[in-house]
Design a protein around this motif. Structure first.
Motif, PDB file in Angstrom:
ATOM      1  N   LYS A  72      86.704 -15.115 -47.606  1.00 22.70           N
ATOM      2  CA  LYS A  72      88.139 -15.397 -47.482  1.00 22.70           C
ATOM      3  C   LYS A  72      89.027 -14.180 -47.716  1.00 22.70           C
ATOM      4  N   ASN A  73      88.457 -13.001 -47.789  1.00 28.87           N
ATOM      5  CA  ASN A  73      89.259 -11.797 -48.020  1.00 28.87           C
ATOM      6  C   ASN A  73      90.113 -11.468 -46.796  1.00 28.87           C
ATOM      7  N   PRO A  74      91.312 -10.929 -46.991  1.00 25.75           N
ATOM      8  CA  PRO A  74      92.130 -10.503 -45.844  1.00 25.75           C
ATOM      9  C   PRO A  74      91.437  -9.393 -45.060  1.00 25.75           C
ATOM     10  N   ILE A  75      91.611  -9.400 -43.750  1.00 27.59           N
ATOM     11  CA  ILE A  75      91.041  -8.348 -42.908  1.00 27.59           C
ATOM     12  C   ILE A  75      92.031  -7.178 -42.864  1.00 27.59           C
ATOM     13  N   PRO A  76      91.613  -5.973 -43.284  1.00 30.25           N
ATOM     14  CA  PRO A  76      92.542  -4.833 -43.272  1.00 30.25           C
ATOM     15  C   PRO A  76      92.771  -4.268 -41.870  1.00 30.25           C
ATOM     16  N   SER A  77      91.847  -4.517 -40.956  1.00 27.01           N
ATOM     17  CA  SER A  77      91.969  -3.994 -39.594  1.00 27.01           C
ATOM     18  C   SER A  77      92.994  -4.793 -38.799  1.00 27.01           C
ATOM     19  N   LYS A  78      93.492  -4.193 -37.717  1.00 29.36           N
ATOM     20  CA  LYS A  78      94.267  -4.954 -36.759  1.00 29.36           C
ATOM     21  C   LYS A  78      93.318  -5.866 -35.981  1.00 29.36           C
ATOM     22  N   ILE A  79      93.842  -6.988 -35.519  1.00 32.30           N
ATOM     23  CA  ILE A  79      92.991  -7.997 -34.894  1.00 32.30           C
ATOM     24  C   ILE A  79      93.477  -8.288 -33.480  1.00 32.30           C
ATOM     25  N   ALA A  80      92.551  -8.287 -32.530  1.00 31.38           N
ATOM     26  CA  ALA A  80      92.839  -8.707 -31.156  1.00 31.38           C
ATOM     27  C   ALA A  80      91.961  -9.909 -30.826  1.00 31.38           C
ATOM     28  N   VAL A  81      92.502 -10.854 -30.067  1.00 28.99           N
ATOM     29  CA  VAL A  81      91.726 -12.029 -29.670  1.00 28.99           C
ATOM     30  C   VAL A  81      91.937 -12.302 -28.183  1.00 28.99           C
ATOM     31  N   ILE A  82      90.947 -12.965 -27.603  1.00 31.99           N
ATOM     32  CA  ILE A  82      91.083 -13.470 -26.239  1.00 31.99           C
ATOM     33  C   ILE A  82      91.184 -14.985 -26.312  1.00 31.99           C
ATOM     34  N   GLY A  83      92.313 -15.527 -25.867  1.00 35.14           N
ATOM     35  CA  GLY A  83      92.436 -16.975 -25.748  1.00 35.14           C
ATOM     36  C   GLY A  83      93.119 -17.658 -26.909  1.00 35.14           C
ATOM     37  N   VAL A  84      93.806 -18.749 -26.588  1.00 34.70           N
ATOM     38  CA  VAL A  84      94.556 -19.484 -27.604  1.00 34.70           C
ATOM     39  C   VAL A  84      93.635 -20.223 -28.568  1.00 34.70           C
ATOM     40  N   LYS A  85      92.463 -20.675 -28.095  1.00 41.51           N
ATOM     41  CA  LYS A  85      91.536 -21.372 -28.985  1.00 41.51           C
ATOM     42  C   LYS A  85      90.966 -20.417 -30.026  1.00 41.51           C
ATOM     43  N   THR A  86      90.672 -19.199 -29.616  1.00 42.26           N
ATOM     44  CA  THR A  86      90.185 -18.186 -30.558  1.00 42.26           C
ATOM     45  C   THR A  86      91.272 -17.878 -31.584  1.00 42.26           C
ATOM     46  N   GLU A 123      93.620 -19.926 -32.522  1.00 45.91           N
ATOM     47  CA  GLU A 123      93.752 -21.125 -33.364  1.00 45.91           C
ATOM     48  C   GLU A 123      92.706 -21.127 -34.485  1.00 45.91           C
ATOM     49  N   ILE A 124      91.466 -20.797 -34.141  1.00 48.36           N
ATOM     50  CA  ILE A 124      90.407 -20.751 -35.149  1.00 48.36           C
ATOM     51  C   ILE A 124      90.656 -19.622 -36.140  1.00 48.36           C
ATOM     52  N   LEU A 125      91.130 -18.486 -35.649  1.00 50.91           N
ATOM     53  CA  LEU A 125      91.439 -17.357 -36.532  1.00 50.91           C
ATOM     54  C   LEU A 125      92.478 -17.749 -37.574  1.00 50.91           C
ATOM     55  N   LYS A 126      93.488 -18.488 -37.149  1.00 55.17           N
ATOM     56  CA  LYS A 126      94.562 -18.888 -38.066  1.00 55.17           C
ATOM     57  C   LYS A 126      94.060 -19.827 -39.161  1.00 55.17           C
ATOM     58  N   LYS A 127      92.963 -20.531 -38.890  1.00 57.65           N
ATOM     59  CA  LYS A 127      92.380 -21.393 -39.920  1.00 57.65           C
ATOM     60  C   LYS A 127      91.816 -20.572 -41.074  1.00 57.65           C
ATOM     61  N   PHE A 128      91.576 -19.292 -40.813  1.00 62.86           N
ATOM     62  CA  PHE A 128      91.115 -18.374 -41.855  1.00 62.86           C
ATOM     63  C   PHE A 128      92.274 -17.509 -42.371  1.00 62.86           C
ATOM     64  N   ASP A 129      93.488 -18.004 -42.137  1.00 60.14           N
ATOM     65  CA  ASP A 129      94.714 -17.351 -42.632  1.00 60.14           C
ATOM     66  C   ASP A 129      94.912 -15.946 -42.082  1.00 60.14           C
ATOM     67  N   GLU A 130      94.492 -15.749 -40.837  1.00 60.61           N
ATOM     68  CA  GLU A 130      94.713 -14.469 -40.161  1.00 60.61           C
ATOM     69  C   GLU A 130      95.479 -14.705 -38.864  1.00 60.61           C
ATOM     70  N   THR A 131      96.329 -13.744 -38.513  1.00 63.34           N
ATOM     71  CA  THR A 131      97.123 -13.814 -37.288  1.00 63.34           C
ATOM     72  C   THR A 131      96.806 -12.600 -36.428  1.00 63.34           C
ATOM     73  N   PRO A 132      96.541 -12.789 -35.140  1.00 65.35           N
ATOM     74  CA  PRO A 132      96.198 -11.632 -34.301  1.00 65.35           C
ATOM     75  C   PRO A 132      97.388 -10.705 -34.069  1.00 65.35           C
ATOM     76  N   ASP A 133      97.082  -9.422 -33.982  1.00 64.29           N
ATOM     77  CA  ASP A 133      98.105  -8.429 -33.643  1.00 64.29           C
ATOM     78  C   ASP A 133      98.244  -8.286 -32.140  1.00 64.29           C
ATOM     79  N   LEU A 134      97.210  -8.723 -31.408  1.00 63.48           N
ATOM     80  CA  LEU A 134      97.220  -8.565 -29.955  1.00 63.48           C
ATOM     81  C   LEU A 134      96.493  -9.735 -29.303  1.00 63.48           C
TER      82      LEU A 134
END
Length: 259
Positions: free
Chosen positions: A80-94, A96-107
């Protein structure tokens, strides 16, 4: 578009069982009858490359997630640690799942493909930047090669496997149902859902393979989630309906407009 939606048409969902329910629910909401026949099985893999990324996440400028399975696999190790890197995702479902881990994509690209993500990265300086890419090794090489062409140092880590289901009975039954004109629509959401279906039938029911292909080409409505999956269908000369935006919701909407 008819207010009656799918009018109880039988619509096949070929996605992995873990990812089938959202599409099945949309089909039900539009008066269709979902028939879930997974042609893929997903299994989390804790590869040495994935463990390295997790243990050295501070070294990475970007981490790229291309599917919900990649996100789940990463966090199964990372915690559950915060990710220090910037995050990119492909797709709204990906996303959505990322946000369940309290992370928001940068791209997140407008075009939910590897090519779309590369286009979004085109204006970002990646020269010498370290990029982590946890995914299945069966995915195309377009993304890692494209990132490397931008100057990035890419670590590809196997995070899950996509394999043909061990139990093939549902796929064989689907073939019989299609040959008996009991299926109205079949949906495909990745190239492997196409290739695996046809491989199972070719290897297990070869005498019916050509007849099955003919049915898909002429008697069943086929839907593709996007151009990469559509390209796989074209390899078998199977025409498909395809939405402009590559989500299951848009795929259903374009189906409703064309039935």
């Amino acid at each position: 578009m008819s207010s009656e939606g799918f009018k109880n048409k039988k619509i096949v969902v070929t996605r992995p069982v873990e990812r089938s329910e959202s599409l099945a629910n949309i089909i039900r909401e539009n008066n269709g009858q979902p028939i879930i026949v997974p042609t893929l099985e997903l299994q989390i893999v804790k590869s040495k490359e994935l463990l390295y990324i997790v243990e050295n996440i501070g070294e990475y400028d970007w981490i790229v997630f291309t599917s919900p399975a990649g996100v789940k696999s990463f966090f199964s190790v990372y915690g559950k640690n915060p990710i220090p890197s910037k995050i990119a995702v492909i797709g709204v479902k990906t996303e959505e799942i990322l946000k369940k881990f309290d992370e928001t994509p940068d791209l997140i690209p407008k075009d939910f493909t590897a090519e779309g993500l590369l286009e979004s990265f085109a204006s970002i300086d990646l020269d010498g930047k370290k990029v982590a890419l946890p995914r299945t090794l069966s995915a195309r090489d377009v993304l890692p090669k494209g990132l490397e062409e931008y100057g990035a140092v890419v670590t590809v880590a196997e995070a899950y496997t996509s394999s043909i289901p061990k139990d093939k009975t549902k796929i064989i039954k689907l073939m019989d149902d299609i040959l008996n004109d009991e299926i109205d629509i079949i949906t495909f959401t990745s190239p492997l859902t196409v290739h695996n279906l046809l491989k199972v039938i070719n290897e297990n029911c070869n005498e019916k393979y050509d007849e099955f292909l003919d049915k898909l080409r002429s008697d069943v409505i086929v839907a593709s989630i996007g151009p990469i999956t559509g390209k796989a269908l074209k390899q078998y000369d199977i025409p498909a309906i395809e939405a402009n935006r590559y989500t299951v919701k848009d795929m259903i909407e374009i189906l409703l407009q064309n039935i």
